[in-house]
Design a protein around this motif. Structure first.
Motif, PDB file in Angstrom:
ATOM      1  N   GLU A   1       0.842  -1.193   0.000  1.00  0.00           N
ATOM      2  CA  GLU A   1       0.000   0.000   0.000  1.00  0.00           C
ATOM      3  C   GLU A   1       0.877   1.243   0.000  1.00  0.00           C
TER       4      GLU A   1
ATOM      5  N   LEU B   1      -5.646  -1.588 -11.536  1.00  0.00           N
ATOM      6  CA  LEU B   1      -6.323  -2.281 -10.432  1.00  0.00           C
ATOM      7  C   LEU B   1      -7.121  -3.494 -10.902  1.00  0.00           C
TER       8      LEU B   1
ATOM      9  N   HIS C   1       2.264   0.129  -4.760  1.00  0.00           N
ATOM     10  CA  HIS C   1       1.563  -0.493  -5.888  1.00  0.00           C
ATOM     11  C   HIS C   1       0.110  -0.050  -5.990  1.00  0.00           C
ATOM     12  N   VAL C   2      -0.457   0.413  -4.891  1.00  0.00           N
ATOM     13  CA  VAL C   2      -1.816   0.953  -4.875  1.00  0.00           C
ATOM     14  C   VAL C   2      -1.829   2.155  -3.948  1.00  0.00           C
TER      15      VAL C   2
ATOM     16  N   LYS D   1      -5.788  -7.199  -7.616  1.00  0.00           N
ATOM     17  CA  LYS D   1      -4.526  -6.836  -8.261  1.00  0.00           C
ATOM     18  C   LYS D   1      -3.404  -7.767  -7.820  1.00  0.00           C
TER      19      LYS D   1
ATOM     20  N   MET E   1      -7.434  -4.564  -3.920  1.00  0.00           N
ATOM     21  CA  MET E   1      -6.087  -5.023  -3.588  1.00  0.00           C
ATOM     22  C   MET E   1      -5.935  -6.518  -3.825  1.00  0.00           C
TER      23      MET E   1
ATOM     24  N   THR F   1      -7.292   2.255  -1.067  1.00  0.00           N
ATOM     25  CA  THR F   1      -7.816   1.330  -2.077  1.00  0.00           C
ATOM     26  C   THR F   1      -8.616   0.230  -1.377  1.00  0.00           C
TER      27      THR F   1
END
Length: 305
Positions: A52, A174, A55-56, A68, A65, A60
């Motif tokens: 977190e 995503l 990558h996101v 992905k 999550m 999110t």
């Protein structure tokens, strides 16, 4: 039993109760999972992370999550022409992350895995300063072994699936679509000599394939399939080459096989595009109308001091 133990056990119960039994696999609950692949079958293994804030974005949803994490891992199996078989994963989360959120994450992950024919056979849980997820996948090779990145030779054509660029801004990163079917077709029908998935951007990933194969490449920028609303200009090329998170396939094919692949109905639906040639030497030359162009894109890289 304190709150942490209760919460941890709740998540373990989700994993155990959601296990989809498949021949040769034991489910969660023991210290080790037992795996027994069918006779004469070969396995491939891939490991990936989702952090977190890296990558996101923070905030999110749990489902996004989980989706992905699994699908970006499946994209590696696609590049091996392999079929998903088993998964293990880990959750490391801050103590203030609500248990209800973690339960949504766990259920979403096992549902995604089941949708791709993959059994979740184990994992681990921990508190941590930041949310870090990991996924380890086992896949089964088909009739041909995984090509890897080292088989490209001068004279081969370079092809990509789908469209590149704008994945982060559009939110497409995503909900990646791992090219599992396309990867198997490229390998088994058209004998891909080298193949990899595009996660860090073509500007970063193509040089890796070239280095592994000991070759160079010439890419026609105006042949790169751009995701809408990108255009064939400097901004569009920078996004397509450098933004990353596309999770499409890059492959090197012999010209005769590439011509056949371009007519394949499944690959045509996915979008298969010739973008350039493998050449002797080293490095990548980006061209427009025969002129060398510096697109100003380097691709994604994790940097440390």
């Amino acid at each position: 039993m304190d709150g942490l133990s209760h919460g941890e056990q709740t998540l373990h119960d989700i994993f155990r109760d959601s296990f989809v039994a498949r021949r040769g696999l034991s489910g969660p609950g023991d210290d080790c999972a037992r795996i027994q692949p069918p006779a004469r079958s070969r396995l491939v293994l891939s490991c990936d992370q989702l952090v977190e804030g890296v990558h996101v974005e923070s905030g999110t949803s749990a489902r996004a999550m989980a989706r992905k994490l699994l699908r970006r891992s499946l994209s590696d199996l696609a590049a091996a022409g392999a079929s998903p078989w088993a998964a293990s994963w880990t959750i490391a989360a801050p103590a203030d992350r609500p248990l209800a959120w973690l339960k949504r994450l766990a259920r979403a992950f096992v549902e995604e895995a089941a949708a791709f024919g993959c059994s979740v056979i184990g994992g681990d849980l921990s508190r941590a300063p930041a949310l870090v997820l990991s996924c380890t996948l086992l896949g089964r090779e088909g009739s041909r072994p995984a090509p890897g990145r080292g088989g490209a030779r001068p004279g081969h054509w370079l092809v990509v699936t789908g469209r590149l660029g704008d994945a982060v801004r559009s939110g497409r990163h995503l909900r990646p679509e791992p090219r599992l079917v396309e990867g198997r077709i490229l390998l088994e029908r058209y004998r891909a000599a080298a193949m990899m998935d595009l996660s860090d951007g073509l500007a970063a990933d193509l040089p890796r394939l070239c280095a592994a194969s000991g070759v160079g490449a010439v890419v026609q920028l105006d042949a790169i399939p751009l995701a809408p609303p990108l255009r064939h200009d400097e901004a569009g090329w920078r996004s397509a080459l450098g933004e990353g998170e596309d999770y499409e396939l890059l492959a090197a094919l012999r010209p005769a096989e590439a011509r056949r692949a371009l007519a394949d109905p499944v690959l045509r639906r996915a979008g298969l595009h010739v973008i350039g040639d493998v050449v002797a030497g080293a490095g990548v030359r980006w061209e427009v109308d025969g002129r060398a162009i510096d697109p100003g894109a380097a691709g994604w890289s994790h940097d440390w001091r």
